[in-house]
Design an enzyme around this catalytic site. Structure first.
Site, mmCIF file in Angstrom:
data_model
loop_
_atom_site.group_PDB
_atom_site.id
_atom_site.type_symbol
_atom_site.label_atom_id
_atom_site.label_comp_id
_atom_site.label_asym_id
_atom_site.label_seq_id
_atom_site.Cartn_x
_atom_site.Cartn_y
_atom_site.Cartn_z
ATOM 1 N N LEU A 1 5.887 38.665 -3.264
ATOM 2 C CA LEU A 1 5.225 39.554 -4.277
ATOM 3 C C LEU A 1 6.258 40.246 -5.315
ATOM 4 O O LEU A 1 7.289 40.560 -4.954
ATOM 5 C CB LEU A 1 4.459 40.642 -3.714
ATOM 6 C CG LEU A 1 3.484 40.461 -2.656
ATOM 7 C CD1 LEU A 1 2.711 41.632 -2.195
ATOM 8 C CD2 LEU A 1 2.495 39.210 -2.915
ATOM 9 N N GLY B 1 6.092 37.492 0.566
ATOM 10 C CA GLY B 1 4.662 37.030 0.134
ATOM 11 C C GLY B 1 4.822 35.368 -0.147
ATOM 12 O O GLY B 1 3.977 34.566 0.021
ATOM 13 N N ASN C 1 9.856 39.400 5.751
ATOM 14 C CA ASN C 1 11.014 40.568 5.842
ATOM 15 C C ASN C 1 10.785 41.752 5.243
ATOM 16 O O ASN C 1 11.305 42.739 5.002
ATOM 17 C CB ASN C 1 12.264 39.847 4.857
ATOM 18 C CG ASN C 1 11.749 39.857 3.452
ATOM 19 O OD1 ASN C 1 10.826 39.260 3.245
ATOM 20 N ND2 ASN C 1 12.788 40.159 2.662
ATOM 21 N N GLU C 2 9.266 42.118 5.162
ATOM 22 C CA GLU C 2 8.832 43.343 4.611
ATOM 23 C C GLU C 2 9.483 44.521 5.267
ATOM 24 O O GLU C 2 9.824 45.527 4.535
ATOM 25 C CB GLU C 2 7.545 43.412 4.998
ATOM 26 C CG GLU C 2 6.463 42.804 4.079
ATOM 27 C CD GLU C 2 6.300 41.125 3.970
ATOM 28 O OE1 GLU C 2 6.941 40.718 5.199
ATOM 29 O OE2 GLU C 2 5.505 40.592 3.617
HETATM 30 N N1 CO8 Z 1 10.004 40.752 -7.206
HETATM 31 C C1 CO8 Z 1 10.773 41.113 -8.454
HETATM 32 N N2 CO8 Z 1 11.562 40.831 -8.955
HETATM 33 C C2 CO8 Z 1 12.462 40.125 -8.111
HETATM 34 C C3 CO8 Z 1 12.111 39.546 -6.941
HETATM 35 C C4 CO8 Z 1 10.663 40.145 -6.250
HETATM 36 N N3 CO8 Z 1 9.980 39.665 -5.409
HETATM 37 N N4 CO8 Z 1 13.080 38.844 -6.273
HETATM 38 C C5 CO8 Z 1 14.208 38.905 -7.025
HETATM 39 N N5 CO8 Z 1 13.776 39.490 -8.083
HETATM 40 C C6 CO8 Z 1 14.693 39.505 -9.322
HETATM 41 C C7 CO8 Z 1 16.022 40.003 -9.185
HETATM 42 O O1 CO8 Z 1 15.979 41.574 -9.082
HETATM 43 C C8 CO8 Z 1 16.907 39.548 -10.186
HETATM 44 O O2 CO8 Z 1 16.530 40.242 -11.214
HETATM 45 P P1 CO8 Z 1 17.774 40.353 -12.411
HETATM 46 O O3 CO8 Z 1 18.054 39.212 -12.978
HETATM 47 O O4 CO8 Z 1 16.939 41.418 -13.333
HETATM 48 O O5 CO8 Z 1 19.039 41.236 -11.754
HETATM 49 C C9 CO8 Z 1 16.182 38.194 -10.432
HETATM 50 O O6 CO8 Z 1 14.764 38.182 -9.928
HETATM 51 C C10 CO8 Z 1 17.055 37.003 -9.689
HETATM 52 O O7 CO8 Z 1 17.129 37.162 -8.440
HETATM 53 P P2 CO8 Z 1 18.353 36.964 -7.405
HETATM 54 O O8 CO8 Z 1 19.670 37.107 -8.493
HETATM 55 O O9 CO8 Z 1 18.533 37.788 -6.321
HETATM 56 O O10 CO8 Z 1 18.291 35.311 -7.386
HETATM 57 P P3 CO8 Z 1 18.870 34.466 -6.163
HETATM 58 O O11 CO8 Z 1 18.727 33.088 -6.633
HETATM 59 O O12 CO8 Z 1 20.358 35.078 -6.031
HETATM 60 O O13 CO8 Z 1 17.987 35.033 -4.818
HETATM 61 C C11 CO8 Z 1 16.042 35.241 -3.532
HETATM 62 C C12 CO8 Z 1 16.621 34.478 -4.769
HETATM 63 C C13 CO8 Z 1 16.637 34.714 -2.299
HETATM 64 C C14 CO8 Z 1 14.533 35.180 -3.659
HETATM 65 C C15 CO8 Z 1 16.246 36.801 -3.739
HETATM 66 O O14 CO8 Z 1 15.987 37.265 -5.196
HETATM 67 C C16 CO8 Z 1 15.702 37.629 -2.713
HETATM 68 O O15 CO8 Z 1 15.836 37.842 -1.705
HETATM 69 N N6 CO8 Z 1 14.705 38.493 -3.526
HETATM 70 C C17 CO8 Z 1 13.794 39.454 -2.746
HETATM 71 C C18 CO8 Z 1 12.795 38.749 -2.147
HETATM 72 C C19 CO8 Z 1 11.869 40.043 -1.214
HETATM 73 O O16 CO8 Z 1 12.356 40.401 -0.344
HETATM 74 N N7 CO8 Z 1 10.892 39.981 -1.481
HETATM 75 C C20 CO8 Z 1 9.651 40.637 -0.865
HETATM 76 C C21 CO8 Z 1 8.539 41.088 -1.851
HETATM 77 S S1 CO8 Z 1 7.223 42.033 -1.016
HETATM 78 C C22 CO8 Z 1 6.181 40.960 -0.338
HETATM 79 O O17 CO8 Z 1 6.126 39.772 -0.825
HETATM 80 C C23 CO8 Z 1 5.127 41.365 0.622
HETATM 81 C C24 CO8 Z 1 4.836 42.783 0.272
HETATM 82 C C25 CO8 Z 1 3.622 43.204 1.213
HETATM 83 C C26 CO8 Z 1 3.057 44.591 0.777
HETATM 84 C C27 CO8 Z 1 2.994 45.487 1.754
HETATM 85 C C28 CO8 Z 1 2.787 46.987 1.294
HETATM 86 C C29 CO8 Z 1 1.889 47.736 2.037
#
Ligand code: CO8
Length: 260
Positions: free
Chosen positions: A66, A111, A135-136
């Site tokens: 997400l 997500g 990994n939430e």
């Molecule tokens: N949302 C928004 N922006 C993001 C996300 C995301 N999920 N993931 C990465 N970005 C952004 C980064 O902040 C970065 O932004 P900027 O260029 O401005 O610094 C850009 O995207 C590129 O990211 P990286 O430099 O980290 O890229 P890498 O290629 O090194 O890594 C990964 C890619 C492995 C995907 C890494 O970005 C990562 O681990 N991201 C986080 C993923 C994550 O933890 N997602 C969880 C989202 S929560 C969800 O999906 C379920 C929620 C359920 C809701 C429950 C509530 C009740």
């Protein structure tokens, strides 16, 4: 803009590929989810399409889950609309009549993992640098019950319980070991393998396969359908907590720092 998802339908085989292309990391924003559901619905209603492969057009990332910015400092109305779109994606993929295969060609947290878990079959590129999982908990948030149900239905209760509490991101080999993905193949063979798997599943009579799928998944789908508005309210009251907003903010900062 309508270009976050590239759809290609092979008329001969009846197999479509939905390529996720929303740079930089295929995060599931409201716009992305809306386009995704429209594209999927079109395929679902097309009699010439019987199977779909989900894959990424972005190197090293299947989907980052997400879009966290959709969950930070937005209005209640926005949260409701966003969460409804997340629900819609899951209901459509998990309940699809088509054969669905995730060709996971990169990391797939949260997500992104849910999307893969909602398919009939998961094939991952055999790159130990790619990871997948719900990994939430690491973000200080809790996977909703239907994320959990979908996960339990794939890996079983014990593995799900441990993995969810620890917010594990599993490397591709570990994901295979715990049954989170069904097989690993070299990245360049991913697409062909996915098409071969779909062909195998499509060799059975459609109605028998579809009714069996529905029998396996119906109770989990019905649970969300019956509690959809309540689930939206739960999301809103959770996500608007100041402590949760802080956790998400810190996590975003951590992502940015890790980079520099
Ligand atoms: N949302 C928004 N922006 C993001 C996300 C995301 N999920 N993931 C990465 N970005 C952004 C980064 O902040 C970065 O932004 P900027 O260029 O401005 O610094 C850009 O995207 C590129 O990211 P990286 O430099 O980290 O890229 P890498 O290629 O090194 O890594 C990964 C890619 C492995 C995907 C890494 O970005 C990562 O681990 N991201 C986080 C993923 C994550 O933890 N997602 C969880 C989202 S929560 C969800 O999906 C379920 C929620 C359920 C809701 C429950 C509530 C009740």
């Amino acid at each position: 803009s309508n270009n976050k998802i590239l759809v290609e339908l092979d008329e001969g085989s009846g197999i479509a590929t939905m390529k996720l292309k929303s740079p930089p990391v295929n995060s599931l924003s409201l716009d992305f989810l809306t386009e995704f559901c429209i594209s999927l619905e079109k395929l679902e209603n097309n009699r010439g399409c019987r199977g779909v492969i989900f894959t990424s057009a972005i190197p090293k990332v299947f989907s980052s889950g997400l879009d966290i910015t959709e969950m930070c400092r937005k209005s209640t109305e926005h949260y409701a609309e966003f969460w409804r779109a997340v629900q819609e994606m899951w209901l459509r993929v998990y309940g699809s009549n088509m054969v669905t295969v995730a060709a996971i060609n990169g990391s797939s947290p949260a997500g992104g993992c849910l999307l893969a878990l909602s398919c009939d079959y998961r094939i991952m590129a055999e790159n130990p640098k790619f990871s997948i999982g719900l990994n939430e908990a690491q973000l200080g948030i809790v996977a909703p019950f239907w994320f959990k149900d979908t996960f339990v239905n794939v890996v079983g209760h014990r593995v799900a319980e441990r993995s969810l509490q620890l917010g594990c991101l599993h490397s591709a080999p570990e994901a295979l070991r715990i049954g989170l993905v069904d097989e690993l193949v070299p990245e360049e063979k991913l697409q062909d393998k996915a098409a071969a798997v779909i062909a195998q599943w499509l060799a059975l009579p459609d109605h028998a396969r579809q009714l069996t799928k529905s029998m396996m998944r119906k109770s989990v789908l019905d649970r969300l359908v019956a509690h959809r508005e309540e689930d939206i309210q739960n999301f809103i009251s959770f996500i608007t907590k100041e402590s949760i907003q802080k956790s998400l903010h810190m996590y975003m900062e951590m992502l940015k720092k890790k980079k520099g």
